[in-house]
Design a protein around this motif. Structure first.
Motif, PDB file in Angstrom:
ATOM      1  N   THR A  36      47.375  34.596  38.161  1.00 11.77           N
ATOM      2  CA  THR A  36      47.780  34.567  39.563  1.00 11.77           C
ATOM      3  C   THR A  36      46.943  33.566  40.344  1.00 11.77           C
ATOM      4  OG1 THR A  36      46.252  36.309  40.241  1.00 11.77           O
ATOM      5  CG2 THR A  36      48.426  37.008  39.425  1.00 11.77           C
ATOM      6  N   PHE A  37      47.450  33.206  41.525  1.00 11.96           N
ATOM      7  CA  PHE A  37      46.776  32.260  42.402  1.00 11.96           C
ATOM      8  C   PHE A  37      45.422  32.803  42.858  1.00 11.96           C
ATOM      9  CE2 PHE A  37      45.868  30.641  46.643  1.00 11.96           C
ATOM     10  CZ  PHE A  37      46.047  29.277  46.499  1.00 11.96           C
ATOM     11  N   ASP A  38      45.368  34.068  43.229  1.00 14.27           N
ATOM     12  CA  ASP A  38      44.132  34.654  43.747  1.00 14.27           C
ATOM     13  C   ASP A  38      43.046  34.750  42.686  1.00 14.27           C
ATOM     14  OD1 ASP A  38      45.259  34.942  46.252  1.00 14.27           O
ATOM     15  OD2 ASP A  38      46.053  36.944  45.806  1.00 14.27           O
ATOM     16  N   GLU A  39      43.402  34.815  41.406  1.00 14.84           N
ATOM     17  CA  GLU A  39      42.417  34.926  40.338  1.00 14.84           C
ATOM     18  C   GLU A  39      41.783  33.587  39.975  1.00 14.84           C
ATOM     19  OE1 GLU A  39      44.452  36.630  37.071  1.00 14.84           O
ATOM     20  OE2 GLU A  39      44.511  38.663  37.889  1.00 14.84           O
ATOM     21  N   TYR A  40      42.391  32.501  40.426  1.00 17.61           N
ATOM     22  CA  TYR A  40      41.901  31.172  40.037  1.00 17.61           C
ATOM     23  C   TYR A  40      40.544  30.921  40.701  1.00 17.61           C
ATOM     24  CZ  TYR A  40      41.983  26.186  38.976  1.00 17.61           C
ATOM     25  OH  TYR A  40      41.695  24.934  38.509  1.00 17.61           O
ATOM     26  N   HIS A  41      39.587  30.445  39.909  1.00 15.21           N
ATOM     27  CA  HIS A  41      38.257  30.109  40.401  1.00 15.21           C
ATOM     28  C   HIS A  41      38.107  28.587  40.400  1.00 15.21           C
ATOM     29  CE1 HIS A  41      34.020  30.468  41.292  1.00 15.21           C
ATOM     30  NE2 HIS A  41      33.745  29.672  40.272  1.00 15.21           N
ATOM     31  N   CYS A  42      37.999  28.011  41.599  1.00 13.31           N
ATOM     32  CA  CYS A  42      37.923  26.547  41.716  1.00 13.31           C
ATOM     33  C   CYS A  42      36.607  26.027  41.149  1.00 13.31           C
ATOM     34  CB  CYS A  42      38.061  26.122  43.176  1.00 13.31           C
ATOM     35  SG  CYS A  42      39.700  26.420  43.873  1.00 13.31           S
TER      36      CYS A  42
END
Length: 498
Positions: A36-42
């Motif tokens: 998911t988008f929220d789980e992505y760590h930049c």
């Protein structure tokens, strides 16, 4: 056979997970890919994070990322090849949306400038930007030119900017907002130092909100150093609001109002705040409140440092004779200590006597050597005193109403005026020679206590050989002997383009 088949399936699954993690910018060591988008760590690498996040939001036409690397030491030997590559890159990205990222060095995690130019940022792209920007620890500049942002995007941008620890320069240009929310970028707690709002069709209402953000009797922007409002639709009423915001603002150094609709009325208000001006009734009332608050805080601080004699612990009479000699010695030492304590207290009442922390040293003997047992205690007391005095001095800078040079004349209080502003650009407006004497008088009053070093009045409605204008130019030359006359063609280019 069954074991071999299970082993083969396990290997294929691990390979598939590794490929997915690489696509999403994760390390191969992670067992589970981001779903998911929220789980992505930049990671801080825009070339990886931006397309990865766009893919998670199912964005079809993902804007390209154009990265500009710093020129290396071998640039001279490869200049021709580099020029060809750069021109080809410009051709490839000229007709499609792209993010322009400038790096501080060869490290892909060192993005210092982030620019969007000439294409619409929709809700999904903006959501991606809000997640990417805080990961850029070295980001210094954010430029959004003709990005068609909405008021809601600018409002939410104010919650993103504080997460970018080094971001100090923001340019939001060619982006008209229906609700004129630009003033939110000048809020009292905003860390932005340089703000450009050119070509945004800002009118008098937008200028009113910006003026309130610059300062009121209770609040003031403390970090903004330069503000560019060129090529807008600010008239006399808007200039009056901005002048009112400059009355009590002591942070802004550079202000451009070039190429607006300002006439003599608005120019007169701007000229007035450069020299001394009378305080309004509201400002006088606020000054009295601030003085009262300051006196109360000093009184509380003094009371907390000195314990009254009636609160000292009592000594039993049976032991009074046995310690009488010791008391006399102790009393003399306390008197000496109290004399030393009185010096920092005197500094509190006189902020001009405050020394910088680098100048504060521990007590020394006549020979210049540190004294003995009292060294650490005295040093601690000095540092505490300096910290408190610096706090008082900051309050006086933030609140010009507490300026000690306020003068009483004819029942009015006069403030010296804004001498912090060093550059004011009013070129390309509707100012006539009628308001020039007001600028001249204010500049003459500023004297040596600071004030304008540059005042641009080109391309207004008065002849260049006007007497007042000639005197203003002479004063500016004396204020800044190294000043170079900027051609009018250069002034006209200000605010145009990205």
């Amino acid at each position: 056979m069954i074991r071999k088949r299970l082993a083969k399936d396990k290997t294929e699954k691990a390979t598939a997970e590794e490929d997915t993690s690489k696509h999403l910018g994760q390390t191969p060591n992670e067992t589970l890919p981001v779903q998911t988008f929220d789980e992505y760590h930049c990671s801080g690498n825009v070339e990886i994070d931006f397309p990865g996040l766009c893919a998670l939001l199912d964005i079809k036409d993902i804007p390209a990322v154009s990265t500009m690397h710093p020129v290396s030491s071998t640039a001279e030997t490869t200049s021709e090849a580099g020029d060809t590559e750069e021109s080809q890159s410009q051709i490839n990205t000229a007709f499609k949306p792209c993010l322009q990222v400038e790096l501080e060095n060869e490290n892909p995690f060192s993005a210092k400038s982030f620019k969007i130019s000439g294409w619409q940022v929709d809700e999904q792209i903006y959501r991606v930007l809000q997640k990417v920007l805080p990961s850029l620890s070295q980001l210094q500049s954010l430029q959004l030119w003709q990005a068609r942002l909405t008021d809601q995007m600018v409002i939410s941008l104010m919650s993103t900017i504080p997460l970018c620890s080094n971001l100090r320069a923001v340019a939001l240009e060619g982006n008209p907002l229906p609700d004129q929310s630009y003033h939110l970028l000048l809020s009292e707690d905003s860390a932005i130092s340089h703000l450009s709002l050119r070509n945004n069709r800002i009118g008098d209402e937008g200028a009113r909100l910006i003026g309130l953000a610059l300062s009121t009797t209770r609040t003031a922007n403390k970090n903004l150093l330069s503000l560019n409002l060129a090529f807008n639709s600010i008239g006399d009423a808007g200039a009056t609001h901005i002048a009112k915001g400059l009355r009590l603002n002591r942070a802004l150094l550079f202000l451009s109002l070039s190429n607006n609709h300002i006439g003599d009325s608005g120019a007169a208000h701007l000229a007035k705040i450069l020299g001394e001006f009378a305080l309004t009734h509201e400002e006088v009332v606020e000054r009295r409140k601030l003085l009262l608050e300051k006196a109360q805080s000093l009184s509380l601080r003094v009371d907390s440092e000195y314990t009254p004699a009636d609160q000292l612990p009592s000594v039993p009479s049976s032991t009074s004779l046995s310690i009488s000699k010791g008391e006399s010695k102790g009393t003399s030492k306390k008197k000496e200590a109290s004399k030393k304590d009185e010096k920092p207290a005197a500094n509190k009442e006189n902020p001009k006597s405050v020394k910088k922390p680098s100048e504060v040293k521990g007590p020394q003997s006549r020979a210049g050597k540190p004294m003995g047992k009292e060294k650490q205690l005295s040093s601690h007391e000095d540092q505490s005193s300096v910290a408190q005095n610096e706090h008082i001095e900051t309050v006086e800078i933030v609140n010009p109403l507490l300026d000690q040079s306020v003068q009483h004349r004819n029942g009015l209080l006069f403030l010296p005026g804004n001498t912090t502003l060093t550059s004011l650009n009013l070129a390309g407006n509707r100012i006539t020679k009628k308001s020039l004497p007001l600028f001249l008088a204010s500049l003459e009053r500023q004297g040596e206590g600071g004030g304008l070093l540059r005042l641009c009045l080109q391309r207004n409605r008065f002849p260049p050989d006007c007497e007042s204008y000639v005197k203003i130019k002479e004063l500016m030359a004396l204020s800044d002997p190294l000043e170079v006359n900027i051609p009018e063609s250069t002034e006209e280019q200000e605010g145009q383009g990205a």
